[in-house]
Design a protein around this motif. Structure first.
Motif, PDB file in Angstrom:
ATOM      1  N   ILE A 306      -0.256  -3.191  -5.581  1.00 33.03           N
ATOM      2  CA  ILE A 306       0.898  -3.027  -4.702  1.00 33.03           C
ATOM      3  C   ILE A 306       0.568  -2.037  -3.584  1.00 33.03           C
ATOM      4  N   ILE A 307       0.010  -0.881  -3.949  1.00 33.08           N
ATOM      5  CA  ILE A 307      -0.324   0.138  -2.948  1.00 33.08           C
ATOM      6  C   ILE A 307      -1.385  -0.393  -1.984  1.00 33.08           C
ATOM      7  N   HIS A 308      -2.371  -1.104  -2.504  1.00 36.88           N
ATOM      8  CA  HIS A 308      -3.429  -1.651  -1.659  1.00 36.88           C
ATOM      9  C   HIS A 308      -2.853  -2.628  -0.630  1.00 36.88           C
ATOM     10  N   GLU A 309      -1.987  -3.519  -1.060  1.00 36.66           N
ATOM     11  CA  GLU A 309      -1.392  -4.493  -0.144  1.00 36.66           C
ATOM     12  C   GLU A 309      -0.436  -3.810   0.825  1.00 36.66           C
ATOM     13  N   PHE A 310       0.298  -2.813   0.351  1.00 37.75           N
ATOM     14  CA  PHE A 310       1.223  -2.061   1.197  1.00 37.75           C
ATOM     15  C   PHE A 310       0.466  -1.395   2.344  1.00 37.75           C
ATOM     16  N   LEU A 311      -0.658  -0.753   2.034  1.00 40.35           N
ATOM     17  CA  LEU A 311      -1.453  -0.084   3.065  1.00 40.35           C
ATOM     18  C   LEU A 311      -2.059  -1.091   4.025  1.00 40.35           C
ATOM     19  N   ASN A 312      -2.412  -2.261   3.533  1.00 37.63           N
ATOM     20  CA  ASN A 312      -2.966  -3.297   4.406  1.00 37.63           C
ATOM     21  C   ASN A 312      -1.953  -3.765   5.438  1.00 37.63           C
ATOM     22  N   LEU A 313      -0.687  -3.700   5.119  1.00 40.44           N
ATOM     23  CA  LEU A 313       0.350  -4.139   6.046  1.00 40.44           C
ATOM     24  C   LEU A 313       0.675  -3.084   7.100  1.00 40.44           C
ATOM     25  N   THR A 314       0.272  -1.835   6.879  1.00 38.68           N
ATOM     26  CA  THR A 314       0.556  -0.785   7.851  1.00 38.68           C
ATOM     27  C   THR A 314      -0.359  -0.917   9.062  1.00 38.68           C
ATOM     28  N   LEU A 315       0.040  -0.317  10.168  1.00 36.19           N
ATOM     29  CA  LEU A 315      -0.734  -0.398  11.404  1.00 36.19           C
ATOM     30  C   LEU A 315      -2.072   0.315  11.288  1.00 36.19           C
ATOM     31  N   GLU A 316      -2.068   1.486  10.651  1.00 39.12           N
ATOM     32  CA  GLU A 316      -3.271   2.317  10.602  1.00 39.12           C
ATOM     33  C   GLU A 316      -3.864   2.422   9.205  1.00 39.12           C
ATOM     34  N   LYS A 317      -3.485   1.517   8.315  1.00 40.80           N
ATOM     35  CA  LYS A 317      -4.056   1.455   6.973  1.00 40.80           C
ATOM     36  C   LYS A 317      -3.947   2.803   6.253  1.00 40.80           C
ATOM     37  N   ARG A 318      -2.816   3.443   6.412  1.00 36.19           N
ATOM     38  CA  ARG A 318      -2.540   4.711   5.723  1.00 36.19           C
ATOM     39  C   ARG A 318      -1.039   4.942   5.672  1.00 36.19           C
ATOM     40  N   ALA A 319      -0.607   5.794   4.731  1.00 36.54           N
ATOM     41  CA  ALA A 319       0.814   6.106   4.593  1.00 36.54           C
ATOM     42  C   ALA A 319       0.949   7.416   3.844  1.00 36.54           C
ATOM     43  N   SER A 320       1.998   8.161   4.145  1.00 40.01           N
ATOM     44  CA  SER A 320       2.262   9.410   3.434  1.00 40.01           C
ATOM     45  C   SER A 320       2.958   9.113   2.113  1.00 40.01           C
ATOM     46  N   ILE A 321       2.899  10.070   1.213  1.00 38.25           N
ATOM     47  CA  ILE A 321       3.533   9.905  -0.085  1.00 38.25           C
ATOM     48  C   ILE A 321       5.039   9.737   0.071  1.00 38.25           C
ATOM     49  N   HIS A 322       5.625  10.341   1.101  1.00 41.57           N
ATOM     50  CA  HIS A 322       7.071  10.230   1.302  1.00 41.57           C
ATOM     51  C   HIS A 322       7.465   8.806   1.674  1.00 41.57           C
ATOM     52  N   HIS A 323       6.612   8.125   2.421  1.00 39.03           N
ATOM     53  CA  HIS A 323       6.902   6.731   2.758  1.00 39.03           C
ATOM     54  C   HIS A 323       6.714   5.824   1.545  1.00 39.03           C
ATOM     55  N   ILE A 324       5.711   6.118   0.744  1.00 39.76           N
ATOM     56  CA  ILE A 324       5.469   5.293  -0.449  1.00 39.76           C
ATOM     57  C   ILE A 324       6.612   5.453  -1.454  1.00 39.76           C
ATOM     58  N   VAL A 325       7.049   6.693  -1.645  1.00 42.77           N
ATOM     59  CA  VAL A 325       8.132   6.957  -2.595  1.00 42.77           C
ATOM     60  C   VAL A 325       9.433   6.299  -2.135  1.00 42.77           C
ATOM     61  N   GLU A 326       9.558   6.045  -0.852  1.00 47.39           N
ATOM     62  CA  GLU A 326      10.750   5.376  -0.331  1.00 47.39           C
ATOM     63  C   GLU A 326      10.970   4.032  -1.033  1.00 47.39           C
ATOM     64  N   PHE A 327       9.868   3.382  -1.453  1.00 51.13           N
ATOM     65  CA  PHE A 327       9.958   2.077  -2.103  1.00 51.13           C
ATOM     66  C   PHE A 327       9.644   2.173  -3.599  1.00 51.13           C
ATOM     67  N   LYS A 328       9.932   3.313  -4.183  1.00 43.85           N
ATOM     68  CA  LYS A 328       9.614   3.531  -5.593  1.00 43.85           C
ATOM     69  C   LYS A 328      10.291   2.513  -6.496  1.00 43.85           C
ATOM     70  N   TYR A 349      -8.491   7.288  -0.269  1.00 42.04           N
ATOM     71  CA  TYR A 349      -8.810   8.697  -0.016  1.00 42.04           C
ATOM     72  C   TYR A 349      -7.500   9.430   0.209  1.00 42.04           C
ATOM     73  N   LEU A 350      -7.315  10.522  -0.521  1.00 41.81           N
ATOM     74  CA  LEU A 350      -6.105  11.327  -0.408  1.00 41.81           C
ATOM     75  C   LEU A 350      -6.406  12.554   0.439  1.00 41.81           C
ATOM     76  N   ALA A 351      -5.629  12.752   1.483  1.00 39.50           N
ATOM     77  CA  ALA A 351      -5.827  13.873   2.400  1.00 39.50           C
ATOM     78  C   ALA A 351      -4.520  14.629   2.561  1.00 39.50           C
ATOM     79  N   GLY A 352      -4.616  15.853   3.101  1.00 34.50           N
ATOM     80  CA  GLY A 352      -3.427  16.670   3.321  1.00 34.50           C
ATOM     81  C   GLY A 352      -3.259  17.731   2.259  1.00 34.50           C
ATOM     82  N   THR A 353      -2.034  18.124   2.014  1.00 31.24           N
ATOM     83  CA  THR A 353      -1.720  19.168   1.043  1.00 31.24           C
ATOM     84  C   THR A 353      -1.061  18.568  -0.191  1.00 31.24           C
ATOM     85  N   GLU A 354      -0.902  19.410  -1.217  1.00 33.40           N
ATOM     86  CA  GLU A 354      -0.322  18.925  -2.471  1.00 33.40           C
ATOM     87  C   GLU A 354       1.116  18.460  -2.298  1.00 33.40           C
ATOM     88  N   MET A 355       1.816  19.000  -1.316  1.00 32.23           N
ATOM     89  CA  MET A 355       3.207  18.603  -1.101  1.00 32.23           C
ATOM     90  C   MET A 355       3.315  17.433  -0.121  1.00 32.23           C
TER      91      MET A 355
END
Length: 405
Positions: A306-328, A349-355
């Motif tokens: 699900i996450i792999h396909e979700f990221l493939n649909l995004t413009l830049e092949k990435r998303a923040s955890i807040h956007h992913i949790v939106e569709f929890k 690859y996970l980047a950024g901070t723990e929050m």
């Protein structure tokens, strides 16, 4: 009478032959011996006290150890931070009547405009003279709006939105087909619209596609977008398409190792084959994987897909955890999403901070961290960022380049 005198004499001890035994003195709390050490300092002075180290904050602690950080992906997030004010202010100002806003009101909207709390919004506006302009209105109040140059860029972006409308409809249809109940609240799609390049007025545009979408009101009085028709041509995921082209690459995309004892004495090739049997087959994100037992292997394969396909649909092949949790709820995700993705470093690859961390789809970027397939909206954003860094004396040249495009 004699009895009373006898009692008084015994009480007052009037008989001199009987010695009076003095009572021991009471211990006083103020008693100080001649060897008292009260003049010594018994407490550590403040300047010599060892300060307790502050606990690391999840807001600033990197999610990746320095030894495993990818500088290319980390630099992308740094760039996002630099242009946060530009993106948020552009998005918010575009929704205002006549695309203008009183400067006093803008100074109170630090969340919507994306500038630090307690800072003057005018300082952030001055960083982008080619984009924003302030002027005094007839009401003698200062207002903020877009420059004529930026108005031309917005018209160009509107044309891109119109040209790419069919692609955006395609993306939303696939999101609905991945969801558990084939329905997603419109406000969730609107909140994540920049991820997929969805226009601001998409909630109005869906009325043009009655064969694909239906808008209903749920029990919580939310407007919900429902899938009208299931299309078998859309159920092929990006990973399944890649499998037909490069089977070996897909086999290495995910790893679900088998737990076994050391006494088996398996060699490397044997362990590899055993793990591959456990990894394949993968579970399609368009299946009813949400019916699996929540902590089963197949359920984890389903959520990873699900996450792999979700990221493939995004413009830049990435998303923040807040956007992913939106569709929890729609994607049946758990609180263990970080741990799940962290076990697949060959793909994510996970980047950024723990929050505030962001997950990148590594296959969408080359070895230099450059996006391989750039959507027209991404190309426009890169041009906007370039113009946003120009000084006032460079605006004339920028206008010539824009007219030339």
């Amino acid at each position: 009478m004699s009895y009373l005198l006898c009692f008084i004499s015994k009480t007052l001890n009037l008989n001199p032959k009987i010695p009076i035994t003095p009572k021991p003195p009471l211990l006083s709390t103020t008693f100080t011996s001649q060897f008292s050490t009260s003049f010594l300092i018994t407490k550590t002075p403040k300047q010599f006290k060892q300060k307790n180290p502050k606990k690391p904050s999840a807001r600033t602690t990197p999610i990746q150890h320095t030894s495993t950080q990818n500088p290319n992906f980390e630099s992308i997030l740094h760039k996002d931070a630099n242009f946060r004010f530009l993106i948020r202010s552009k998005t918010f100002l575009s929704t205002q009547p006549d695309r203008v806003l009183r400067l006093d009101d803008a100074g109170k909207l630090y969340r919507e405009m994306g500038f630090p709390r307690g800072r003057k919004v005018s300082l952030s506006l001055q960083r982008h003279p080619a984009i924003f302009a302030t002027y005094r209105h007839c009401d003698n109040k200062m207002w903020v709006g877009f420059t004529d140059f930026m108005e031309g860029l917005l018209d160009e972006e509107r044309k891109i939105m119109d040209e790419m409308e069919a692609d955006r409809v395609y993306k939303v249809r696939k999101l609905l087909m991945m969801s558990k109940d084939k329905r997603i609240a419109l406000n969730k799609i609107y909140h994540c619209r920049l991820l997929f390049g969805i226009p601001d007025d998409f909630r109005d545009r869906v009325a043009k596609y009655p064969d694909y979408f239906r808008v209903v009101v749920d029990s919580d009085k939310r407007r919900v977008l429902e899938l009208v028709k299931w299309d078998t041509a859309l159920v092929v995921s990006a990973l399944e398409k890649e499998f037909l082209v490069n089977e070996d690459r897909v086999k290495k995309a995910f790893k679900f190792p088998v737990k076994y004892g050391k006494d088996l004495g398996l060699e490397y090739n044997e362990r590899k084959k055993l793990n591959l049997l456990n990894t394949l087959p993968l579970v399609s994100p368009y299946s009813d994987g949400w019916k699996f037992d929540l902590w089963s292997l197949d359920a984890e394969k389903y959520r990873v897909g699900i996450i792999h396909e979700f990221l493939n649909l995004t413009l830049e092949k990435r998303a923040s955890i807040h956007h992913i949790v939106e569709f929890k709820e729609e994607f049946s995700l758990t609180r263990q999403t970080y741990q799940m993705l962290n076990k697949q470093p060959q793909t994510f690859y996970l980047a950024g901070t723990e929050m505030n961390w962001v997950v990148f789809l590594k296959d969408g970027y080359d070895e230099n961290g450059v996006l391989i397939d750039k959507d027209p909206q991404v190309v426009f954003n890169e041009k906007l960022f370039k113009y946003a860094q120009m000084k006032e004396d460079e605006l004339g040249l920028a206008g010539m380049n824009l007219s030339g495009d």
